[in-house]
Design a protein around this motif. Structure first.
Motif, PDB file in Angstrom:
ATOM      1  N   PRO A 101       0.813  -1.216   0.000  1.00  0.00           N
ATOM      2  CA  PRO A 101       0.000   0.000   0.000  1.00  0.00           C
ATOM      3  C   PRO A 101       0.843   1.262   0.000  1.00  0.00           C
ATOM      4  CG  PRO A 101       0.047  -0.960   2.189  1.00  0.00           C
ATOM      5  CD  PRO A 101       0.729  -1.938   1.279  1.00  0.00           C
ATOM      6  N   ARG A 102       0.298   2.323  -0.566  1.00  0.00           N
ATOM      7  CA  ARG A 102       0.929   3.646  -0.489  1.00  0.00           C
ATOM      8  C   ARG A 102       0.430   4.313   0.788  1.00  0.00           C
ATOM      9  NH1 ARG A 102       0.649   6.662  -6.237  1.00  0.00           N
ATOM     10  NH2 ARG A 102       1.758   5.132  -7.513  1.00  0.00           N
ATOM     11  N   GLY A 103       1.016   4.009   1.896  1.00  0.00           N
ATOM     12  CA  GLY A 103       0.519   4.517   3.168  1.00  0.00           C
ATOM     13  C   GLY A 103      -0.454   3.510   3.745  1.00  0.00           C
ATOM     14  N   GLU A 104      -0.075   2.857   4.831  1.00  0.00           N
ATOM     15  CA  GLU A 104      -0.897   1.794   5.390  1.00  0.00           C
ATOM     16  C   GLU A 104      -2.070   2.356   6.185  1.00  0.00           C
ATOM     17  OE1 GLU A 104       1.843  -0.364   7.744  1.00  0.00           O
ATOM     18  OE2 GLU A 104       3.117  -0.931   6.051  1.00  0.00           O
ATOM     19  N   GLU A 105      -3.199   1.647   6.128  1.00  0.00           N
ATOM     20  CA  GLU A 105      -4.327   1.967   6.994  1.00  0.00           C
ATOM     21  C   GLU A 105      -4.061   1.332   8.354  1.00  0.00           C
ATOM     22  OE1 GLU A 105      -9.091   2.013   6.549  1.00  0.00           O
ATOM     23  OE2 GLU A 105      -8.213  -0.004   6.513  1.00  0.00           O
ATOM     24  N   THR A 106      -3.930   2.161   9.370  1.00  0.00           N
ATOM     25  CA  THR A 106      -3.595   1.663  10.703  1.00  0.00           C
ATOM     26  C   THR A 106      -4.784   1.704  11.657  1.00  0.00           C
ATOM     27  OG1 THR A 106      -2.830   3.866  11.365  1.00  0.00           O
ATOM     28  CG2 THR A 106      -1.183   2.339  10.469  1.00  0.00           C
ATOM     29  N   GLU A 107      -5.900   2.300  11.233  1.00  0.00           N
ATOM     30  CA  GLU A 107      -7.097   2.314  12.061  1.00  0.00           C
ATOM     31  C   GLU A 107      -8.334   2.419  11.176  1.00  0.00           C
ATOM     32  OE1 GLU A 107      -6.442   5.620  14.655  1.00  0.00           O
ATOM     33  OE2 GLU A 107      -6.830   7.120  13.096  1.00  0.00           O
ATOM     34  N   ILE A 108      -9.433   1.874  11.665  1.00  0.00           N
ATOM     35  CA  ILE A 108     -10.697   1.888  10.933  1.00  0.00           C
ATOM     36  C   ILE A 108     -11.633   2.861  11.630  1.00  0.00           C
ATOM     37  CG2 ILE A 108     -12.690   0.511  10.230  1.00  0.00           C
ATOM     38  CD1 ILE A 108     -10.806  -1.943  10.302  1.00  0.00           C
ATOM     39  N   ASP A 109     -12.129   3.824  10.895  1.00  0.00           N
ATOM     40  CA  ASP A 109     -13.072   4.799  11.430  1.00  0.00           C
ATOM     41  C   ASP A 109     -14.470   4.200  11.333  1.00  0.00           C
ATOM     42  OD1 ASP A 109     -14.621   6.927  12.162  1.00  0.00           O
ATOM     43  OD2 ASP A 109     -13.745   8.355  10.737  1.00  0.00           O
ATOM     44  N   LEU A 110     -15.070   3.861  12.478  1.00  0.00           N
ATOM     45  CA  LEU A 110     -16.386   3.234  12.469  1.00  0.00           C
ATOM     46  C   LEU A 110     -17.463   4.192  11.982  1.00  0.00           C
ATOM     47  CD1 LEU A 110     -16.324   1.097  15.731  1.00  0.00           C
ATOM     48  CD2 LEU A 110     -15.630   0.489  13.418  1.00  0.00           C
ATOM     49  N   VAL A 111     -17.249   5.485  12.162  1.00  0.00           N
ATOM     50  CA  VAL A 111     -18.189   6.469  11.613  1.00  0.00           C
ATOM     51  C   VAL A 111     -18.227   6.340  10.099  1.00  0.00           C
ATOM     52  CG1 VAL A 111     -18.616   8.944  11.265  1.00  0.00           C
ATOM     53  CG2 VAL A 111     -18.000   8.072  13.539  1.00  0.00           C
ATOM     54  N   ASP A 112     -17.054   6.237   9.501  1.00  0.00           N
ATOM     55  CA  ASP A 112     -16.973   6.064   8.049  1.00  0.00           C
ATOM     56  C   ASP A 112     -17.506   4.697   7.625  1.00  0.00           C
ATOM     57  OD1 ASP A 112     -15.906   6.734   5.305  1.00  0.00           O
ATOM     58  OD2 ASP A 112     -14.655   5.000   5.747  1.00  0.00           O
ATOM     59  N   LEU A 113     -17.242   3.672   8.418  1.00  0.00           N
ATOM     60  CA  LEU A 113     -17.670   2.316   8.078  1.00  0.00           C
ATOM     61  C   LEU A 113     -19.189   2.202   8.045  1.00  0.00           C
ATOM     62  CD1 LEU A 113     -16.584  -0.615   7.578  1.00  0.00           C
ATOM     63  CD2 LEU A 113     -16.958  -0.998  10.027  1.00  0.00           C
ATOM     64  N   PHE A 114     -19.871   2.858   8.989  1.00  0.00           N
ATOM     65  CA  PHE A 114     -21.318   2.729   9.086  1.00  0.00           C
ATOM     66  C   PHE A 114     -22.081   3.756   8.253  1.00  0.00           C
ATOM     67  CE2 PHE A 114     -20.510   0.821  13.492  1.00  0.00           C
ATOM     68  CZ  PHE A 114     -20.446  -0.453  12.956  1.00  0.00           C
ATOM     69  N   ALA A 115     -21.403   4.830   7.861  1.00  0.00           N
ATOM     70  CA  ALA A 115     -22.007   5.873   7.020  1.00  0.00           C
ATOM     71  C   ALA A 115     -23.030   6.690   7.809  1.00  0.00           C
ATOM     72  CB  ALA A 115     -22.625   5.286   5.770  1.00  0.00           C
ATOM     73  N   GLU A 116     -23.287   7.890   7.296  1.00  0.00           N
ATOM     74  CA  GLU A 116     -24.120   8.845   8.017  1.00  0.00           C
ATOM     75  C   GLU A 116     -25.597   8.478   8.046  1.00  0.00           C
ATOM     76  OE1 GLU A 116     -23.432  12.624   6.288  1.00  0.00           O
ATOM     77  OE2 GLU A 116     -21.303  12.687   6.820  1.00  0.00           O
ATOM     78  N   ASP A 117     -26.044   7.651   7.119  1.00  0.00           N
ATOM     79  CA  ASP A 117     -27.477   7.360   7.045  1.00  0.00           C
ATOM     80  C   ASP A 117     -27.882   6.165   7.901  1.00  0.00           C
ATOM     81  OD1 ASP A 117     -27.528   5.558   3.837  1.00  0.00           O
ATOM     82  OD2 ASP A 117     -26.259   5.410   5.605  1.00  0.00           O
TER      83      ASP A 117
END
Length: 368
Positions: free
Chosen positions: A113-129
């Motif tokens: 990867p070009r810059g590793e993902e080191t954390e998962i944002d649950l707000v982003d995972l679940f979406a605003e709706d």
């Protein structure tokens, strides 16, 4: 590549928004995605990313299925050219319809990867709706849209420094916020660290777990594996229960609608469980642990190779890419199981590339 692949064939691309992932070429062309394709540099023979420079749709042509002796497949058009090497070691091409018996160039490893993902944002995972998820923040949530929330519910939320995720602007949610499911006291941090243990538990879930709306269930004859799963969930004070099936198999149940939602969002459920899409942007250390979880759950390790068994063809396909990413030589093969359902089974072998040798198999006598 516009004249080579049918619209439903997948490409491995990099985009600035999502990093590495798989996309159907028809989608790439239709949306004119700003992306880089993982492909060969014919001069250096190295695999790297190249800019997508044009988007062209051609008339339907005859389609060929090219199958390698490693089990890998690709669908290509009649005039697609297969890359190979000539007698002087230079790159040359062979028409797909004439490719039988030819050696084909495939990547030994995929780019990291070009810059590793080191954390998962649950707000982003679940979406605003998502109206089932609640956000808690002791220092406030900024601007909240209460228009679709009943007055009594609004007062309840405000008394607990919370609001429905669907009513909050994601940019206003503080980093130390907590996420919960409606009518549940279980909360987990907004950001989930992408660690080797998370990778292993996810891999074990894909191989050996299943999800209900309010539960994750893991079964195995080896209680040490279930203890490892329990240890990971215990760090979040998750409610767990143990039992034993009528066949004497140990079962661990994670009693949480929220964690069920997280795992289903990351790796799917039922027959669709697979390597998470975002996993291609994780470090090789995490992916090695993910593969370890897969193999511990539904695989077998030998001195010279490890093998994953699955009834999910798409998981077998992704597992071969996972092996390539980690530098393993991979081989995939299929059989129809001799049971009442005559069910499918794919096996994926992973070899250390330094010791891998082809031609070591003798066909089953019935195939000779």
């Amino acid at each position: 590549m516009h004249a080579s692949l049918p619209a439903d064939e997948e490409l491995f691309l990099w985009t600035a928004e999502d990093g590495f992932g798989f996309y159907e070429i028809g989608e790439v062309v239709a949306e004119e995605m700003d992306a880089r394709a993982v492909s060969f540099d014919p001069k250096s023979l190295r695999v790297r990313t190249h800019d997508v420079t044009d988007f062209i749709t051609n008339p339907v042509k005859r389609i060929y299925r090219v199958t390698l002796d490693s089990g890998r497949e690709v669908h290509v058009t009649k005039d697609h050219n297969i890359f190979t090497l000539d007698e002087w070691g230079e790159v040359t091409r062979v028409a797909s319809e004439d490719a039988i018996g030819e050696h084909v160039m495939v990547p030994g490893t995929l780019p990291g990867p070009r810059g590793e993902e080191t954390e998962i944002d649950l707000v982003d995972l679940f979406a605003e709706d998502d109206e089932e998820v609640v956000v808690y923040a002791a220092d406030g949530l900024g601007s909240v849209d209460w228009n679709d929330v009943a007055d009594g519910s609004q007062r309840h939320y405000e008394s607990r420094d919370s609001a429905p995720l669907s009513a909050v602007t994601s940019t206003a949610i503080p980093n130390d916020a907590e996420i919960a499911f409606k009518q549940s006291d279980t909360r987990i941090p907004r950001y989930l660290d992408v660690t080797s243990e998370l990778g292993w538990v996810l891999g074990f879930y894909v191989a050996e777990g299943y999800a209900r709306r309010n539960q994750l269930i893991f079964t195995n004859t080896n209680e040490q594996y279930l203890d490892r799963v329990a240890d990971w969930f215990n760090q979040y004070d998750t409610s767990l229960s143990w039992s034993e099936t009528p066949h004497g198999v140990s079962q661990l149940t994670v009693c949480s609608t929220l964690w069920s939602k997280v795992f289903r969002a990351l790796a799917g459920e039922g027959s669709t469980k697979n390597v998470p899409e975002r996993a291609w942007n994780w470090s090789d250390t995490v992916l090695e642990s993910f593969l370890g979880g897969l193999l511990d759950g539904d695989g077998h390790r030998r001195e010279e190779r490890a093998t994953l068994y699955t009834a999910n063809e798409e998981l077998a396909n992704r597992a071969t890419y996972l092996g390539s990413r980690l530098g393993y030589a991979t081989s995939t093969y299929y059989r129809e199981r001799d049971n009442e359902a005559n069910s499918d089974e794919w096996s994926v072998d992973f070899y250390d590339s330094s010791s891998y040798k082809r031609g070591q198999y003798v066909p089953n006598p019935s195939k000779l």
